[in-house]
Design a protein around this motif. Structure first.
Motif, mmCIF file in Angstrom:
data_model
loop_
_atom_site.group_PDB
_atom_site.id
_atom_site.type_symbol
_atom_site.label_atom_id
_atom_site.label_comp_id
_atom_site.label_asym_id
_atom_site.label_seq_id
_atom_site.Cartn_x
_atom_site.Cartn_y
_atom_site.Cartn_z
ATOM 1 N N GLN A 3 -0.985 -3.067 2.738
ATOM 2 C CA GLN A 3 -2.066 -3.750 3.841
ATOM 3 C C GLN A 3 -2.008 -2.512 5.014
ATOM 4 O O GLN A 3 -0.843 -2.287 5.413
ATOM 5 N N SER A 4 -3.068 -2.277 5.416
ATOM 6 C CA SER A 4 -3.235 -1.408 6.730
ATOM 7 C C SER A 4 -2.714 -2.173 7.637
ATOM 8 O O SER A 4 -3.208 -3.389 8.024
ATOM 9 N N PRO A 5 -1.835 -1.733 8.791
ATOM 10 C CA PRO A 5 -1.454 -2.287 9.744
ATOM 11 C C PRO A 5 -2.575 -2.416 11.064
ATOM 12 O O PRO A 5 -2.527 -3.287 11.804
ATOM 13 N N ASN A 6 -3.787 -1.819 10.545
ATOM 14 C CA ASN A 6 -4.810 -1.986 11.705
ATOM 15 C C ASN A 6 -5.878 -2.759 11.258
ATOM 16 O O ASN A 6 -7.100 -2.938 11.976
ATOM 17 N N SER A 7 -6.014 -3.472 9.974
ATOM 18 C CA SER A 7 -7.129 -4.190 9.410
ATOM 19 C C SER A 7 -6.640 -5.161 8.589
ATOM 20 O O SER A 7 -5.695 -4.914 7.688
ATOM 21 N N ARG A 8 -7.141 -6.169 8.627
ATOM 22 C CA ARG A 8 -6.988 -7.463 7.582
ATOM 23 C C ARG A 8 -7.650 -7.297 6.417
ATOM 24 O O ARG A 8 -7.167 -7.911 5.308
ATOM 25 N N ASN A 9 -8.603 -6.588 6.224
ATOM 26 C CA ASN A 9 -9.147 -6.339 4.919
ATOM 27 C C ASN A 9 -9.191 -5.004 4.450
ATOM 28 O O ASN A 9 -10.096 -4.853 3.465
ATOM 29 N N LEU A 10 -8.309 -4.362 5.003
ATOM 30 C CA LEU A 10 -8.134 -2.702 4.253
ATOM 31 C C LEU A 10 -6.925 -2.589 3.691
ATOM 32 O O LEU A 10 -5.810 -2.875 4.428
ATOM 33 N N TRP A 11 -6.738 -2.332 2.443
ATOM 34 C CA TRP A 11 -5.492 -1.773 1.990
ATOM 35 C C TRP A 11 -5.297 -0.308 1.457
ATOM 36 O O TRP A 11 -6.306 0.058 1.011
ATOM 37 N N LEU A 12 -4.078 0.052 1.607
ATOM 38 C CA LEU A 12 -3.869 1.624 1.508
ATOM 39 C C LEU A 12 -3.206 1.741 -0.136
ATOM 40 O O LEU A 12 -2.254 1.004 0.005
ATOM 41 N N CYS A 13 -3.892 2.423 -0.832
ATOM 42 C CA CYS A 13 -3.355 2.314 -2.345
ATOM 43 C C CYS A 13 -3.004 3.652 -2.541
ATOM 44 O O CYS A 13 -3.920 4.572 -2.554
ATOM 45 N N ASP A 14 -2.041 3.764 -3.427
ATOM 46 C CA ASP A 14 -1.289 5.248 -3.722
ATOM 47 C C ASP A 14 -1.249 5.102 -5.290
ATOM 48 O O ASP A 14 -0.020 4.927 -5.886
ATOM 49 N N PRO A 15 -2.279 5.048 -6.220
ATOM 50 C CA PRO A 15 -2.011 4.913 -7.787
ATOM 51 C C PRO A 15 -1.290 6.036 -8.358
ATOM 52 O O PRO A 15 -1.131 5.950 -9.521
ATOM 53 N N ILE A 16 -1.148 7.202 -7.796
ATOM 54 C CA ILE A 16 -0.456 8.412 -8.334
ATOM 55 C C ILE A 16 0.963 8.520 -7.870
ATOM 56 O O ILE A 16 1.270 9.804 -7.768
ATOM 57 N N TYR A 17 1.429 7.597 -7.381
ATOM 58 C CA TYR A 17 2.807 7.657 -6.472
ATOM 59 C C TYR A 17 3.615 8.385 -7.516
ATOM 60 O O TYR A 17 4.931 8.995 -6.792
ATOM 61 N N ASP A 18 3.880 8.146 -8.510
ATOM 62 C CA ASP A 18 4.954 8.654 -9.462
ATOM 63 C C ASP A 18 4.586 9.964 -10.241
ATOM 64 O O ASP A 18 5.201 10.324 -11.246
ATOM 65 N N TRP A 19 3.538 10.384 -10.087
ATOM 66 C CA TRP A 19 3.263 11.814 -10.540
ATOM 67 C C TRP A 19 3.965 13.024 -9.776
ATOM 68 O O TRP A 19 4.413 12.786 -8.720
ATOM 69 N N THR A 20 4.420 14.049 -10.480
ATOM 70 C CA THR A 20 5.272 15.109 -10.075
ATOM 71 C C THR A 20 4.209 16.362 -9.801
ATOM 72 O O THR A 20 3.152 16.139 -10.032
ATOM 73 N N PHE A 21 4.682 17.256 -9.069
ATOM 74 C CA PHE A 21 4.007 18.407 -9.005
ATOM 75 C C PHE A 21 3.349 19.052 -10.427
ATOM 76 O O PHE A 21 2.311 19.586 -10.279
#
Length: 400
Positions: free
Chosen positions: A190-208
């Motif tokens: 969840q964004s620290p600046n907004s109650r209705n915004l979420w920051l999502c990282d769907p490729i967090y486990d991808w390599t170079f």
């Protein structure tokens, strides 16, 4: 000192490709949130996120795909051309923001920030305003950085928003720790600046390797700036499309003069200190692989001398980073701070602090890397973390 219990979450390997896992995460995000928006930079990671989200949006009938592109003015002609191609895709609704975002300028201690698309400096802009550029944002105040204003386009809406980013844990230990804080939906924050915004990282486990292979394998369009990087012989970890004047990319600032000479002449007139940094960023002047302090000084004395080179309010900001690092050391160990050997528990030494002062570390990136410094010392000493913690029990209690 009694050793504190440590919370660890080991990586869990599954019999599934990162491509399939990312698509499943995309489907989950579309099911969970009212709106899905891609934060598009023109770089390789955001290209992967954009293409995967577009595939799922087509599959679910959720077109057009929303994307936000923050134009930082000093971007390459290749990045601009790529953004124009994406903007023309009928299945994508791209908002091209050209607002005076505050950016780090690690080229200068006197002017450590600059403002892209500053309306008061129109005659100095390095590029004409793009035809699709949006120059006003409700609630925007000059001096905001991208994390400060990314939620503004969604204010006043009751819809939940998933902002998709090309963040990968392989790139930093800080990102890895952020992802391992939770075990369920660990790529949703969840964004620290907004109650209705979420920051999502769907490729967090991808390599170079994953990121580089995908455009070729699936025939995706991409930023041709990477072709220039490849022709220069830069390794893949060095090939980054990002604001060129920050602390991390400063070492490759000289490549802009080689790849885009006409743009470069306007860039050095636009941002104070850019020409000097391009020439000397890889030398001791900017703290690059600094082996010894000058003039026979100790690292400790050199740290405070460098601090005095900053004017206010920047001196206080750098001093705060130094005090934070020293406080972390004092919190973890009773040992005095070494001159040049990072502490095996805190990662702090006066050589590291001097480098923090030289680079400014306005974003506290160096503080985040202290854990890595500690691990390197542990490896050199042949000690485990538990053995280092046990050494604290034999400390005589003297700090300095």
């Amino acid at each position: 000192m009694k050793a504190k219990p440590r919370k660890t979450r080991d990586r869990r390997f599954v019999d599934e490709s990162v491509y399939d896992a990312a698509l499943e995460r995309m489907r989950h995000l579309y099911a969970r949130f009212d709106r899905v928006v891609v934060s598009f930079s023109g770089g390789k990671d955001s290209t992967v996120v954009l293409q995967l989200a577009l595939d799922v949006a087509r599959e679910l009938g959720r077109l057009p795909l929303e994307a936000h592109f923050y134009d930082e003015e000093c971007i390459s002609p290749d990045t601009e051309a790529y953004a124009e191609r994406v903007c023309a895709w009928p299945d994508i609704a791209l908002t091209w923001w050209c607002v005076p975002i505050k950016h780090r300028n690690a080229c200068s201690r006197q002017q450590p920030y600059w403002y892209c698309w500053n309306p008061d400096e129109r005659e100095m802009w390095v590029r004409p305003l793009p035809a699709a550029g949006v120059v006003s944002m409700p609630g925007f105040v000059k001096g905001m950085m991208i994390p400060d204003c990314s939620q503004l386009p969604f204010l006043g809406s009751a819809q939940t928003v998933a902002m998709l980013r090309g963040i990968r844990t392989q790139e930093s230990l800080r990102r890895l720790r952020m992802t391992t804080m939770t075990q369920v939906d660990n790529y949703i924050h969840q964004s620290p600046n907004s109650r209705n915004l979420w920051l999502c990282d769907p490729i967090y486990d991808w390599t170079f390797e994953d990121v580089w292979v995908a455009p070729s394998r699936f025939g995706w369009d991409y930023n041709r700036q990477y072709d220039r990087f490849e022709a220069m012989g830069l390794n893949h970890m060095q090939q980054r499309v990002c604001p060129p004047f920050g602390e991390e990319p400063l070492g490759l600032l000289h490549t802009w003069a080689i790849c885009y000479p006409e743009l470069w002449h306007r860039m050095i007139a636009r941002v104070p200190g850019a020409a000097t940094a391009a020439r000397y960023a890889l030398t001791d002047l900017y703290g690059h692989h600094l082996k010894a302090p000058p003039d026979g000084l100790t690292w400790r004395a050199w740290t405070w001398r460098v601090l005095d080179l900053y004017g206010e309010p920047w001196r206080s900001r750098v001093a705060l980073s130094l005090r934070t690092a020293i406080g972390e050391h004092q919190r973890k160990t009773m040992r005095p701070i070494s001159e040049s050997e990072p502490d095996p528990l805190s990662g702090v030494c006066w050589r590291v602090l001097a480098q923090m002062a030289l680079k400014g570390d306005f974003k506290n990136r160096k503080i985040g890397s202290l854990v890595q410094q500690a691990h390197k010392t542990q490896d050199r000493l042949g000690l485990t973390l538990d053995e280092v913690i046990a050494l604290e029990q034999d400390n005589d209690g003297t700090r300095y």
